[in-house]
Design an enzyme around this catalytic site. Structure first.
Site: not given
Ligand code: SDX
Length: 431
Positions: A364, A269, A308
Site C-alpha cells: 500500500d 488492511h 506486515h
C-alpha cells in the site's frame, strides 16, 4: 532433528505425558484438547488473538515467504506474472489452478466480458445513496445486493452454478466500482464497452465523458492491469479470512465476498493505501518528516503503508509498484508526494525503531501515488484493491467449499465476565 515428528508434552499439573503428532510444521489444536480431559478439565485450547500463529486451512492458491519476500500464485512468482501475464489470465490461474489454454483463455475472456452489465434495478439502488457516499460503502452494499438477483447462487455445491457466480463477480466488480466513483462525482454512470479489454473498459466506465467512444491510454491500462495482478491474492489475509469464515456457513459467494470487502475497508488492511495518501499530504514537505517519525515512535502516529504480518522484508509487490510509478508518471507527470514517500522510506529503512521491528514498505505504500496520478480520489483506492482481490477471494472460497476438513468457523473464548448473578426486577432496581 530426529525423524520422530511428535511433540512430547508433560502436563505438570498431573504429571501426565502426551505424544502430539507434528504435521506440516503444525500441531492440531484438537490433539491438545486431550490434555487434562481425563482429569475432568475441558481439555487444553489454543489462545491466539488475531491468529498470529495459527493455520486455519490448507491451501494451494498462494505461497508467501515473509523472510525472503517471496510471493507466488499457484507456484508462479509474482514478478513473472506481473511482467508477462494479464489480470484476467491470472484470475483464471487462481480460480482454476493452472494457466489456461488458448481456447480456455478465449472462453474465459468472452464470459467475463459479456457479464459486465449489471441489472438496472441495481443501478437504481446505487443511485439512492447520498451524493457523497464512500465508494467502498457503495461497493460493499451493491455486491451484497447482487445476491438477491441470483438466488440460485445459494446452491454452492453445484460446480456449474459456482462457476457462473464467479464469472459474474469478476466481471461486475469493475462496473460497480466505476459506478460508485461516478456517483461520488455526480456524473452519469457509464455502461461497459465490450470492445475494450478488462482494464480499458474499467478506465472507460470511470472517465468517459461526452465522447462517443473512450480512448484509453494503453500505458495506463497496462499499469492498472499490473496493479490488479499484484493485488489479486495474498493467502490468509484479514479479508480472505473473513470470506472463508462467512463462507463456512455455506452462504452464497456474493455474501462471502461482501464480508471480504468489509474487512478490506479497514485502515489496517486495504484501507491503508487511502491512509498513506492522507498521511503524505499531512506531512506535506520533507522538512516535516523527522517530526512525523518522532510521532510514530511516541505512538501518536502509525507509518501507514509500512509493516506486515508476514513480510519481515520488503514486500515484493511494493518493489514492482515502485517501478510502475515511473511508467505512469511518464504519462501523468510525477506525483509531488513521491519525493516525500521516498525520503520517508529512506529514513525508516535506516532507523532502528523500524529496522528492529522489521517494518518495510508494503503493497500500500506506493500504490496510492499511482492511483492519485491516475486522477483517483483517495476514497477510491480501496475499491481499486477490492476489484482484483475478488478473484483471490473466490479462489480461496472455492477451496473452502470443497475442503472436507473444513467446518463452520466457531472459535472458543476465554470467558472473563461475571457468573451466576441474580436478576433484580426493574421495579426493585429503579425504586
Ligand atoms: C495489507 O495480511 C496481508 O497479506 C494483507 C495485505 C494483503 O495483500 O491482503 O498484504 C494487504 O493489509 C497490507 C498492510 C497494510 N496496512 C498498513 O500499512 C497499516 C500500517 N501497518 C500496521 O498497522 C501493521 O504493520 C499491520 C497491521 C500491517 C501488521 O500488524 P501486526 O502483524 O499485528 O504487527 P503489530 O501491530 O503487532 O506490530 C509489531 C510492532 C508493534 O510495535 P511494539 O508494540 O512491538 O512496540 O511494530 C509496530 C507495532 O506498534 N508497528 C508499527 C507499524 N506496524 C507495526 N509502528 C509504526 N508504523 C507501522 N506501520
Amino acid at each position: 532433528m530426529t525423524e520422530q515428528n511428535t511433540l512430547t508434552v508433560r502436563d505438570n499439573r498431573t504429571g501426565e505425558e502426551y505424544e502430539i503428532p507434528i504435521t506440516d510444521g503444525t500441531v492440531r489444536a484438537t490433539d491438545l484438547g486431550q490434555i487434562g480431559r481425563a482429569e475432568g478439565t475441558p481439555g487444553l485450547a489454543v489462545y491466539d488473538p488475531g491468529f498470529t500463529n495459527t493455520a486455519s486451512t490448507r491451501s494451494a492458491v498462494t505461497y508467501i515467504d515473509g523472510d525472503k519476500g517471496i510471493l507466488e500464485y499457484r507456484g508462479y512468482p509474482i514478478e513473472q506474472l506481473a511482467e508477462k501475464s494479464t489480470y484476467l489470465e491470472v484470475a483464471y490461474l487462481l480460480i482454476h489452478g493452472e494457466l489456461p489454454t488458448k481456447e480456455q483463455h478465449e472462453q474465459w475472456v468472452h464470459d467475463i466480458t459479456f457479464h459486465t452489465f449489471v441489472h438496472e434495478n441495481l443501478k437504481s439502488f446505487m443511485q439512492g445513496f447520498r451524493y457523497d457516499a464512500h465508494p467502498m460503502s457503495m461497493l460493499m452494499s451493491s455486491v451484497s445486493a447482487l445476491s438477491s438477483f441470483y438466488p440460485e447462487a445459494s446452491r454452492i455445491k453445484d460446480p456449474e452454478v459456482r462457476h457462473e457466480q464467479i464469472v459474474r463477480l469478476i466481471a461486475k466488480m469493475p462496473t460497480l466500482g466505476a459506478w460508485s466513483f461516478r456517483h461520488a462525482q455526480g456524473k452519469p454512470y457509464v455502461y461497459p464497452d465490450n470492445d475494450l479489454s478488462y482494464p480499458e473498459n474499467f478506465l472507460s466506465m470511470l472517465f468517459k465523458m461526452s465522447e462517443q467512444k473512450y480512448d484509453p491510454d494503453p500505458r495506463l491500462a497496462k499499469a492498472l492491469d499490473v496493479l490488479f495482478i499484484l493485488h489479486a491474492d495474498h493467502e490468509q489475509n484479514c479479508s480472505t479470512n473473513a470470506v472463508r469464515s462467512v463462507g463456512s456457513s455455506q452462504v452464497d459467494p456474493y455474501s462471502s465476498v461482501t464480508a471480504g470487502i468489509a474487512a478490506l475497508y479497514g485502515p489496517l488492511h486495504g484501507g491503508a493505501n487511502e491512509a498513506v495518501l492522507r498521511m503524505l499530504k499531512r506531512i506535506g514537505k520533507k522538512e516535516n518528516i523527522p517530526a512525523f517519525i518522532e510521532g510514530v515512535k511516541n505512538g501518536d502516529e502509525k507509518l501507514m503503508g509500512f509493516g506486515h504480518r508476514v513480510y519481515k522484508n520488503y514486500d515484493p509487490r511494493a518493489t514492482i509498484i515502485k517501478k510502475a510509478c515511473d511508467d505512469v508518471f511518464e504519462v501523468t507527470g510525477v506525483n509531488p508526494l513521491l519525493e516525500i514517500a521516498q525520503e520517508l522510506e529512506r529514513i525508516a529503512l535506516e532507523d532502528d525503531y523500524f529496522v528492529s521491528r522489521k517494518l518495510y514498505p508494503n503493497v500500500d505504500f506506493y500504490s496510492g501515488l499511482i492511483y492519485e496520478a491516475l486522477q483517483f480520489p483517495p476514497e477510491m483506492f480501496t475499491v481499486l484493491f477490492a476489484i482484483p482481490r475478488t478473484s483471490g477471494w473466490l479462489a480461496q472460497w472455492l477451496e473452502l467449499v470443497d475442503d472436507k476438513e473444513q467446518k463452520i468457523a466457531r472459535p472458543k473464548q476465554i470467558y472473563t465476565g461475571d457468573r451466576q448473578l441474580t436478576y433484580v426486577p426493574q421495579s426493585e432496581r429503579w425504586a
